[in-house]
Design a protein around this motif. Structure first.
Motif, mmCIF file in Angstrom:
data_model
loop_
_atom_site.group_PDB
_atom_site.id
_atom_site.type_symbol
_atom_site.label_atom_id
_atom_site.label_comp_id
_atom_site.label_asym_id
_atom_site.label_seq_id
_atom_site.Cartn_x
_atom_site.Cartn_y
_atom_site.Cartn_z
ATOM 1 N N ASP A 22 0.844 -1.197 0.000
ATOM 2 C CA ASP A 22 0.000 0.000 0.000
ATOM 3 C C ASP A 22 0.875 1.241 0.000
ATOM 4 O O ASP A 22 1.602 1.496 0.948
ATOM 5 N N ARG A 23 0.772 1.971 -1.094
ATOM 6 C CA ARG A 23 1.668 3.122 -1.207
ATOM 7 C C ARG A 23 1.401 4.196 -0.149
ATOM 8 O O ARG A 23 2.265 4.995 0.158
ATOM 9 N N SER A 24 0.191 4.207 0.406
ATOM 10 C CA SER A 24 -0.102 5.252 1.388
ATOM 11 C C SER A 24 0.766 5.099 2.639
ATOM 12 O O SER A 24 1.105 6.071 3.285
ATOM 13 N N ASN A 25 1.161 3.863 2.968
ATOM 14 C CA ASN A 25 2.058 3.662 4.110
ATOM 15 C C ASN A 25 3.400 4.310 3.864
ATOM 16 O O ASN A 25 3.995 4.904 4.755
ATOM 17 N N ALA A 27 3.909 6.714 1.919
ATOM 18 C CA ALA A 27 3.729 8.162 1.893
ATOM 19 C C ALA A 27 4.018 8.734 3.265
ATOM 20 O O ALA A 27 4.711 9.731 3.405
ATOM 21 N N ILE A 28 3.494 8.061 4.291
ATOM 22 C CA ILE A 28 3.717 8.603 5.629
ATOM 23 C C ILE A 28 5.112 8.287 6.135
ATOM 24 O O ILE A 28 5.700 9.022 6.904
ATOM 25 N N LEU A 200 1.129 5.574 12.721
ATOM 26 C CA LEU A 200 1.034 4.542 11.690
ATOM 27 C C LEU A 200 0.690 3.190 12.294
ATOM 28 O O LEU A 200 -0.191 2.470 11.808
ATOM 29 N N LEU A 203 -2.962 3.021 13.460
ATOM 30 C CA LEU A 203 -3.877 2.920 12.323
ATOM 31 C C LEU A 203 -3.944 1.516 11.773
ATOM 32 O O LEU A 203 -5.017 0.931 11.590
ATOM 33 N N VAL A 204 -2.761 0.981 11.460
ATOM 34 C CA VAL A 204 -2.720 -0.291 10.765
ATOM 35 C C VAL A 204 -3.250 -1.404 11.655
ATOM 36 O O VAL A 204 -3.990 -2.284 11.218
ATOM 37 N N ARG A 207 -7.001 -1.327 12.036
ATOM 38 C CA ARG A 207 -7.663 -1.890 10.870
ATOM 39 C C ARG A 207 -7.813 -3.400 11.030
ATOM 40 O O ARG A 207 -8.846 -3.981 10.707
ATOM 41 N N GLU B 208 -14.936 0.716 1.927
ATOM 42 C CA GLU B 208 -14.321 -0.462 2.506
ATOM 43 C C GLU B 208 -15.383 -1.499 2.854
ATOM 44 O O GLU B 208 -15.175 -2.684 2.705
ATOM 45 N N GLN B 289 -7.713 3.268 5.697
ATOM 46 C CA GLN B 289 -6.312 3.473 6.069
ATOM 47 C C GLN B 289 -5.660 4.497 5.142
ATOM 48 O O GLN B 289 -4.994 5.422 5.593
ATOM 49 N N GLN B 290 -5.915 4.306 3.839
ATOM 50 C CA GLN B 290 -5.347 5.269 2.889
ATOM 51 C C GLN B 290 -5.889 6.660 3.148
ATOM 52 O O GLN B 290 -5.146 7.646 3.142
ATOM 53 N N MET B 292 -6.906 7.999 5.844
ATOM 54 C CA MET B 292 -6.308 8.610 7.031
ATOM 55 C C MET B 292 -4.874 9.034 6.774
ATOM 56 O O MET B 292 -4.447 10.110 7.185
ATOM 57 N N LEU B 293 -4.132 8.178 6.094
ATOM 58 C CA LEU B 293 -2.731 8.509 5.865
ATOM 59 C C LEU B 293 -2.599 9.709 4.941
ATOM 60 O O LEU B 293 -1.803 10.614 5.191
ATOM 61 N N TYR B 294 -3.416 9.717 3.878
ATOM 62 C CA TYR B 294 -3.343 10.861 2.964
ATOM 63 C C TYR B 294 -3.739 12.146 3.708
ATOM 64 O O TYR B 294 -3.140 13.198 3.530
ATOM 65 N N VAL B 297 -0.817 13.247 5.703
ATOM 66 C CA VAL B 297 0.280 13.810 4.910
ATOM 67 C C VAL B 297 -0.052 15.254 4.515
ATOM 68 O O VAL B 297 0.820 16.104 4.422
#
Lengths: 378, 375
Positions: A22-25, A27-28, A200, A203-204, A207, B208, B289-290, B292-294, B297
């Motif tokens: 997952d690219r969003s991980n 990203a952070i 992080l 969050l993960v 989930r 989701e 998850q995405q 929240m992360l976006y 950022v």
């Protein structure tokens, strides 16, 4: 024992894959540190430089010009000469100037008579900035006044004895350049570690709780400790990557000195990262819901580590209750440690004290994480 | 006409459902109210650049009346507390390194002799500048004390008093308290933290869980979905802002100089713009998850480049240009000016333009993305 290691390794490999997918991980883990480094290094500054200050010269005499000569040379303020108070007040209302110095029309005459008045008004909306400008301008004008007084004394021909005066020679230790970048960049390491570690992870993990995949894992032969460790390791890795980025930027981009040893910096950062990751585990396990976990992580870790850890605001000056809250946060100890390591060097009494406190947090939080995870199985 | 009534009915129903989703869980309810209150209280007390407690160490090598007198002046401010009396210069490093003292004042052996000879008598001020901001303020305080002492010396020696009096005052914040500009800024900043996350999660959660596809096959148009999704977080954001406003006004007693109508007009524009950004994030994210992360950022740079903790004017030009895309920057400027300076819409209207542009771009974008990007 070998079963433990092989299970741990394969679980960790799985977690790493999940993280990278997952690219969003990333990203952070990577993008955010880079953006923050640039903002902190270039964008944030508490230093007052070239603050525009209106100077209203109602008296155009050489004496008046001499009085403000000191202001014109300063790097702190940039005087803007104006003819009328009305214009100055207008600029101040538009917030185009931070202050007004008014030299009244009878200035030179009054100065000769020994009772001149100068009016100084600052824009109080940014109190910190206003205080600095106020102190600076009044200091500069006071010097003029003393010079003038001595001249008056000598011209009046009085045989008054010369008066000595105390002068202050100040030396800024640890930050010779006197730039806020030097303490903002080390502070950034704390923020990034907190973000990657606690936010992080919370969050993960939340989930997985929310989707029930964690419970599914618990029914396999792997033990909860192995699951937790396998979860921690990848985020620990991402955190270390963030640390590496920060260290490189501090060194090569901003030339922030590092007087302490690199080994201690890395060691204490690892220690704090364990604290942050464990905190993330505890938060996710208590909330078990992505929305709540993200909010709690944000409120319990990021905001306090920015506002209450001594990063921007000195904890010596806050009321006791806030001081106590600040000292409950592990970030405060790491902030103290990392700033000292960067700017002051290896001060062993501080290193020992803060590392032991962080170690206690790490052990305590890991045990707590383990406890809340086990409880959930019932 | 019936079409319009149907439109409003559908939007209202979706709004009600969304509000229920947000508010039905007690833990979620608590997290939307308690942190706003707690943070405004804690940061209101904690976030201060003002010095109230400066521990210092004294190295007095002169041991004379003048030195004692000068130090007495320092002690009488109530801000400076002597934590150590040093014997030799070698002791300085230890008290500074271990943070026992923020500063050391060193008075040389010939201090009084120089002073009585009518010469400048220097004192050394050694500061711990690990936090250069605190060190700078402390130095300023010491300088002010020394200045007062000098004036006293002149009077005592019968020298002409300094012929210049500086009359200073501060507009909009007479005692120059950091809290006065921080709390109004937080009316916008703290609520944005949560509304943005709340909004970003709303569509992502449905994606989701698969319920978003169901929403799309209902008779609702993307526009209606967008409005239905946007209104509840706007309400939550405004409630949070109001709480912080109440804390600032009544707990900390910071006088509100402007009109509530102006303030709320600004806050509505700001909250709608934030929600627009949140919905757009939501629409491009595959899962919570995405989202929240976006959000995060984006949120971090927005907070840091907003002028809340460090002034925008101190930033380099490039970053100042980037802040033009930051709704928080305009909201903070607007709220601070309306709150502290009491200006009207006529002065701060320019802040509403970028906020409107952000809303007008992000909201339709989100609506379009709902339909056209099914992840």
């Amino acid at each position: 024992m070998s079963g433990f290691w092989s299970r741990l390794i394969s679980l960790t490999r799985k977690e790493f894959r999940q993280l990278l997918r997952d690219r969003s991980n990333l990203a952070i883990g990577i993008l955010l540190p880079m953006v923050l480094i640039l903002i902190f290094g270039y964008g944030m500054s508490l230093d007052v430089k070239n603050a525009p200050v209106a100077v209203v010269m109602e008296d155009a005499s050489p004496t008046a010009h001499e009085a403000i000569a000191g202001l014109q040379l300063s790097p702190t303020i940039a005087p803007v000469l104006l003819g009328s108070m009305h214009d100055a007040e207008e600029l101040m209302r538009e917030r185009k100037v931070d202050g007004i110095v008014r030299i009244p029309s009878d200035f030179s005459r009054a100065l000769a008579a020994g009772n001149a008045r100068v009016q100084l008004i600052v824009h109080g909306a940014d109190a910190g900035r206003a205080t600095i400008i106020l102190a600076y301008v009044s200091g500069a004008l006071a010097q003029t006044a003393v010079r003038q007084a001595d001249r008056l004394g000598s011209t009046s021909g009085a045989d008054a004895p010369p008066v000595g005066n105390v002068t202050v020679e100040q030396r800024m230790w640890f930050n010779a350049a006197n730039t806020s970048t030097w303490y903002l960049v080390p502070g950034l390491i704390v923020l990034i570690m907190t973000l990657v570690g606690a936010f992080l992870t919370a969050l993960v993990m939340a989930r997985e709780w929310e989707r029930g995949t964690l419970e599914a894992l618990f029914v396999t032969p792997v033990r909860p400790v192995e699951i937790l460790l396998a979860k921690i390791i990848p985020y620990f890795g991402v955190g270390m990557l963030g640390l590496a980025l920060c260290l490189l930027a501090a060194r090569f981009l901003f030339a922030v000195p590092m007087y302490g040893s690199l080994f201690v910096v890395v060691f204490s950062s690892m220690l704090y990262l364990i604290v942050a990751v464990s905190l993330g585990l505890v938060i996710s396990s208590v909330t078990r819901n992505q929305f709540l976990a993200s909010q709690v992580a944000l409120i319990a870790t990021f905001m306090p580590s920015m506002m209450l850890s001594g990063f921007l605001f000195d904890l010596r000056n806050v009321p006791t209750a806030v001081w106590v809250i600040g000292h409950v946060l592990p970030a405060t100890y790491f902030m103290d440690l990392i700033k000292t390591l960067f700017l002051a060097g290896d001060v062993w009494p501080l290193i020992w004290r803060n590392c032991l406190i962080l170690l206690a947090y790490a052990v305590g939080l890991l045990m707590l994480a383990r406890a809340v995870t086990r409880k959930s199985l019932d | 006409m019936t079409a319009l009534i149907d439109f409003f009915a559908r939007v209202a129903n979706l709004c009600r459902k969304e509000l229920l989703t947000i508010l039905k869980d007690p833990a979620t309810r608590a997290i939307l109210i308690a942190p706003a209150l707690l943070q405004s209280l804690i940061f209101g007390y904690g976030a201060t650049y003002d010095l109230t407690n400066v521990p210092y160490a004294l190295l007095d090598q002169s041991r004379t009346g003048a030195a004692t007198e000068l130090i007495a002046h320092l002690d009488s401010t109530g801000v400076f507390h002597r934590v150590a009396t040093l014997r030799t210069q070698a002791d300085i490093r230890e008290v500074i390194d271990t943070e026992k003292a923020l500063l050391v004042i060193q008075i040389a052996p010939d201090f009084e002799r120089q002073l009585s000879a009518g010469q400048p008598a220097p004192i050394q001020l050694i500061l711990d500048a690990r936090n250069s901001n605190t060190a700078g303020s402390a130095a300023g305080y010491v300088n002010a004390v020394v200045e007062r002492y000098n004036a006293e010396l002149r009077t005592r020696a019968g020298a002409p008093p300094t012929p210049l009096v500086i009359e200073s005052r501060a507009w909009f914040n007479p005692n120059l308290e950091t809290r006065w500009n921080l709390l109004p800024g937080m009316i916008a900043a703290l609520s944005m933290l949560q509304t943005l996350l709340l909004t970003a999660l709303s569509v992502a959660r449905e994606r989701e869980q698969g319920t978003f596809d169901q929403l799309l096959v209902t008779p609702m148009s993307p526009l209606e979905i967008m409005i239905g999704k946007a209104l509840p977080p706007v309400l939550v954001g405004l409630v949070q802002s109001s709480l912080i406003l109440l804390v600032a006004m009544f707990w900390f007693g910071i006088p509100m100089a402007g009109s509530l109508v102006t303030l709320y007009t600004g806050l509505i524009f700001f909250t709608v713009a934030s929600v627009g950004i949140g919905l757009s994030i939501s629409a491009v994210s595959a899962n919570m998850q995405q989202a929240m992360l976006y959000t995060f950022v984006l949120l971090m740079p927005m907070m840091l480049l907003s002028g809340l903790t460090t002034p925008v004017r101190n930033m380099p030009h490039v970053l100042q240009v980037i802040t033009l895309a930051n709704p928080l920057r305009f909201a903070i400027d607007l709220v601070q000016r309306v709150y502290l300076e009491g200006v009207g819409l006529g002065t701060v209207w320019h802040n509403l333009i970028p906020l409107s542009i952000i809303a007008v771009v992000t909201l339709p974008l989100a609506a379009w993305l709902f339909r056209n990007r099914l992840v």
